[in-house]
Design a protein around this motif. Structure first.
Motif, PDB file in Angstrom:
ATOM      1  N   SER A  83       0.821  -1.206   0.000  1.00 56.88           N
ATOM      2  CA  SER A  83       0.000   0.000   0.000  1.00 56.88           C
ATOM      3  C   SER A  83       0.860   1.264   0.000  1.00 56.88           C
ATOM      4  O   SER A  83       0.545   2.244  -0.684  1.00 56.88           O
ATOM      5  N   SER A  84       1.957   1.253   0.748  1.00 61.86           N
ATOM      6  CA  SER A  84       2.826   2.434   0.764  1.00 61.86           C
ATOM      7  C   SER A  84       3.541   2.605  -0.572  1.00 61.86           C
ATOM      8  O   SER A  84       3.805   3.732  -1.003  1.00 61.86           O
ATOM      9  N   ASN A  85       3.833   1.470  -1.253  1.00 59.48           N
ATOM     10  CA  ASN A  85       4.414   1.580  -2.596  1.00 59.48           C
ATOM     11  C   ASN A  85       3.439   2.251  -3.554  1.00 59.48           C
ATOM     12  O   ASN A  85       3.828   3.078  -4.381  1.00 59.48           O
ATOM     13  N   VAL A  86       2.173   1.902  -3.457  1.00 56.45           N
ATOM     14  CA  VAL A  86       1.160   2.530  -4.305  1.00 56.45           C
ATOM     15  C   VAL A  86       1.089   4.026  -4.006  1.00 56.45           C
ATOM     16  O   VAL A  86       1.004   4.858  -4.916  1.00 56.45           O
ATOM     17  N   GLN A  87       1.176   4.388  -2.722  1.00 57.86           N
ATOM     18  CA  GLN A  87       1.146   5.804  -2.364  1.00 57.86           C
ATOM     19  C   GLN A  87       2.400   6.527  -2.837  1.00 57.86           C
ATOM     20  O   GLN A  87       2.344   7.700  -3.230  1.00 57.86           O
ATOM     21  N   ASP A  88       3.555   5.840  -2.815  1.00 51.66           N
ATOM     22  CA  ASP A  88       4.774   6.430  -3.378  1.00 51.66           C
ATOM     23  C   ASP A  88       4.602   6.695  -4.867  1.00 51.66           C
ATOM     24  O   ASP A  88       5.064   7.726  -5.398  1.00 51.66           O
ATOM     25  N   LEU A  89       3.956   5.764  -5.560  1.00 53.13           N
ATOM     26  CA  LEU A  89       3.676   5.956  -6.988  1.00 53.13           C
ATOM     27  C   LEU A  89       2.827   7.202  -7.214  1.00 53.13           C
ATOM     28  O   LEU A  89       3.109   8.009  -8.113  1.00 53.13           O
ATOM     29  N   LEU A  90       1.803   7.380  -6.399  1.00 52.27           N
ATOM     30  CA  LEU A  90       0.940   8.546  -6.550  1.00 52.27           C
ATOM     31  C   LEU A  90       1.692   9.829  -6.212  1.00 52.27           C
ATOM     32  O   LEU A  90       1.430  10.887  -6.803  1.00 52.27           O
ATOM     33  N   ALA A  91       2.663   9.749  -5.278  1.00 60.65           N
ATOM     34  CA  ALA A  91       3.504  10.908  -4.982  1.00 60.65           C
ATOM     35  C   ALA A  91       4.377  11.258  -6.191  1.00 60.65           C
ATOM     36  O   ALA A  91       4.605  12.435  -6.493  1.00 60.65           O
ATOM     37  N   ALA A  92       4.865  10.235  -6.886  1.00 58.01           N
ATOM     38  CA  ALA A  92       5.653  10.470  -8.099  1.00 58.01           C
ATOM     39  C   ALA A  92       4.788  11.098  -9.191  1.00 58.01           C
ATOM     40  O   ALA A  92       5.244  11.966  -9.946  1.00 58.01           O
ATOM     41  N   VAL A  93       3.531  10.653  -9.279  1.00 56.08           N
ATOM     42  CA  VAL A  93       2.594  11.250 -10.236  1.00 56.08           C
ATOM     43  C   VAL A  93       2.411  12.730  -9.918  1.00 56.08           C
ATOM     44  O   VAL A  93       2.446  13.589 -10.819  1.00 56.08           O
ATOM     45  N   ASP A  94       2.231  13.053  -8.640  1.00 64.46           N
ATOM     46  CA  ASP A  94       2.059  14.446  -8.234  1.00 64.46           C
ATOM     47  C   ASP A  94       3.281  15.276  -8.587  1.00 64.46           C
ATOM     48  O   ASP A  94       3.161  16.447  -9.004  1.00 64.46           O
ATOM     49  N   PHE A  95       4.467  14.697  -8.422  1.00 66.31           N
ATOM     50  CA  PHE A  95       5.699  15.405  -8.779  1.00 66.31           C
ATOM     51  C   PHE A  95       5.722  15.729 -10.266  1.00 66.31           C
ATOM     52  O   PHE A  95       6.006  16.872 -10.657  1.00 66.31           O
ATOM     53  N   LEU A  96       5.431  14.736 -11.107  1.00 68.06           N
ATOM     54  CA  LEU A  96       5.418  14.989 -12.549  1.00 68.06           C
ATOM     55  C   LEU A  96       4.334  15.998 -12.914  1.00 68.06           C
ATOM     56  O   LEU A  96       4.557  16.902 -13.736  1.00 68.06           O
TER      57      LEU A  96
END
Length: 407
Positions: A83-96
């Motif tokens: 679940s935290s990996n999925v949230q890290d992915l969404l954080a990367a999306v927000d960065f882009l």
């Protein structure tokens, strides 16, 4: 000129700073992609770096980053889970989304593939999702340390060995992956899906690809990575994956000037991609698309067949189809029809039957092989009918090409 690599840092789901690399093509990117690496790997695993660099040749920018507690990213791996990996992915999306533009393509390798499937529904800008050797159930990763599961459940945590390196895994990790319902996420994806998997993958069996593909709705595609290993350690396997992703994704991403939906149903559109001297996107009736190019020896990027390759392919396919239809109509037991073609230019004076007397003429050599339980006379009839295929007749007849210019 080579693609440009930029370092990227941004806060992850837990607030720890995550480290990434952004591979940028020359010129304005057609689209941005986000890469999720395999369990306990890093952004610099061979597959990630090779696929990312190859995608930049197609004008696609790629961000690959280390999940919390891995590689150059901050944080404690023991406190992470799926679940935290999925949230890290969404954080990367927000960065882009904040610094460049939101990704239209998500690519996940192994457990990263499961993560992008889980995250895609929360990224409205994503139009294409690609998995490589992904498990259908995130709990599959527990097989990598199944000898430690009892200790983790009784003691709360244990040190496990993953790819020869020690990691601490807590009970909450097992509980988290066990609670995932990936099939529901895949079924409700509503985005184009491309599934890569090797039938000989010794880490994640091919049945996982079948489960993912079966749960997904159309549009969906599957590509077999025959002979590849789980980590795509062979350079040619990584290059193949990148080329297929780029060609497939252009059907769905908002690439300026490359939208296939602008191609009339009865037409073929050829458009420069801007990523190579000769690289073009070929769209056929808005239904099929692929790249055309020239080999590196003449200044191209060798990202697709050459114009003459396509000409030979059209003629060969037409001959094969014509033989198949003829054999079916006559009831001949044709098993397979194989057409091999080569193009060359010869001096006109070497051609006794050509009308052209000076300079050079084009020559196409055609070798036909048919198999089946039939006598020599029947075999020859099938071979002879190939010369009556429509494309053959077109090439042998007068062709009127009218140019309509648009300004």
């Amino acid at each position: 000129m080579p693609a440009q690599t930029e370092k990227a840092t941004f806060p992850g789901a837990s607030g720890d700073m995550l480290a990434g690399r952004l591979e940028m093509p020359n010129g304005k990117p057609h689209a941005f992609a986000l890469w999720a690496h395999c369990f306990s790997c890093s952004k610099d695993v061979v597959a990630a770096s090779r696929v990312a660099r190859a995608l930049t040749d197609h004008g696609i920018a790629v961000l690959r980053f280390d999940f919390t507690g891995l590689g150059a990213s901050e944080g404690d791996f023991a406190n992470t889970n799926f679940s935290s990996n999925v949230q890290d992915l969404l954080a990367a999306v927000d960065f882009l989304r904040r610094e460049y533009e939101a990704p239209q393509i998500l690519i996940g390798h192994s457990l990263g593939g499961a993560a992008v499937l889980a995250a895609a529904g929360d990224v409205p800008e994503v139009r294409a999702v690609c998995t490589i050797a992904a498990p259908a159930d995130p709990a599959h990763v527990a097989h990598q340390f199944e000898d430690k599961i009892t200790e983790i459940e009784t003691e709360g945590e244990a040190e496990v060995s993953l790819a020869g390196r020690p990691f601490r895994v807590k009970k909450q990790f097992l509980e988290d992956v066990g609670a995932q319902k990936l099939e529901q996420a895949v079924g409700g994806l509503r985005k184009a899906l491309l599934v890569f998997h090797s039938p000989t993958d010794a880490s994640v069996g091919i049945e996982n690809a079948s489960q993912i593909f079966g749960a997904a709705k159309h549009p969906k595609s599957f590509v077999s990575l025959d002979g590849a290993d789980h980590l795509l350690t062979r350079k040619e396997d990584a290059a193949y994956v990148a080329n297929v992703i780029a060609t497939w994704a252009m059907r769905y991403v908002n690439a300026p000037g490359l939208e296939n939906q602008d191609t009339p149903a009865d037409a073929v559109t050829v458009t420069e991609t801007g990523t190579g001297k000769f690289t073009n996107l070929v769209s056929i009736g808005g239904r099929h698309s692929f790249l055309a190019d020239e080999p590196a020896s003449v200044g191209g990027n060798d990202r697709g067949p050459t114009p003459y390759d396509l000409l030979l392919a059209a003629l060969g396919a037409c001959k094969s189809m014509t033989m198949r239809m003829y054999a079916a109509h006559k009831g001949f037991p044709l098993d397979t029809a194989k057409v091999t073609l080569r193009h060359s230019k010869i001096h006109a004076h070497d051609c006794a039957t050509c009308e052209t007397e000076t300079g050079k003429v084009d020559r196409i050599d055609v070798d036909i092989e048919v198999t089946g339980d039939m006598d020599a006379e029947t075999r020859q009839k099938i071979i002879d009918i190939a010369d009556k295929c429509p494309v053959h007749r077109t090439l042998n007849s007068e062709v009127l090409i009218k140019k309509h210019s648009k300004h």
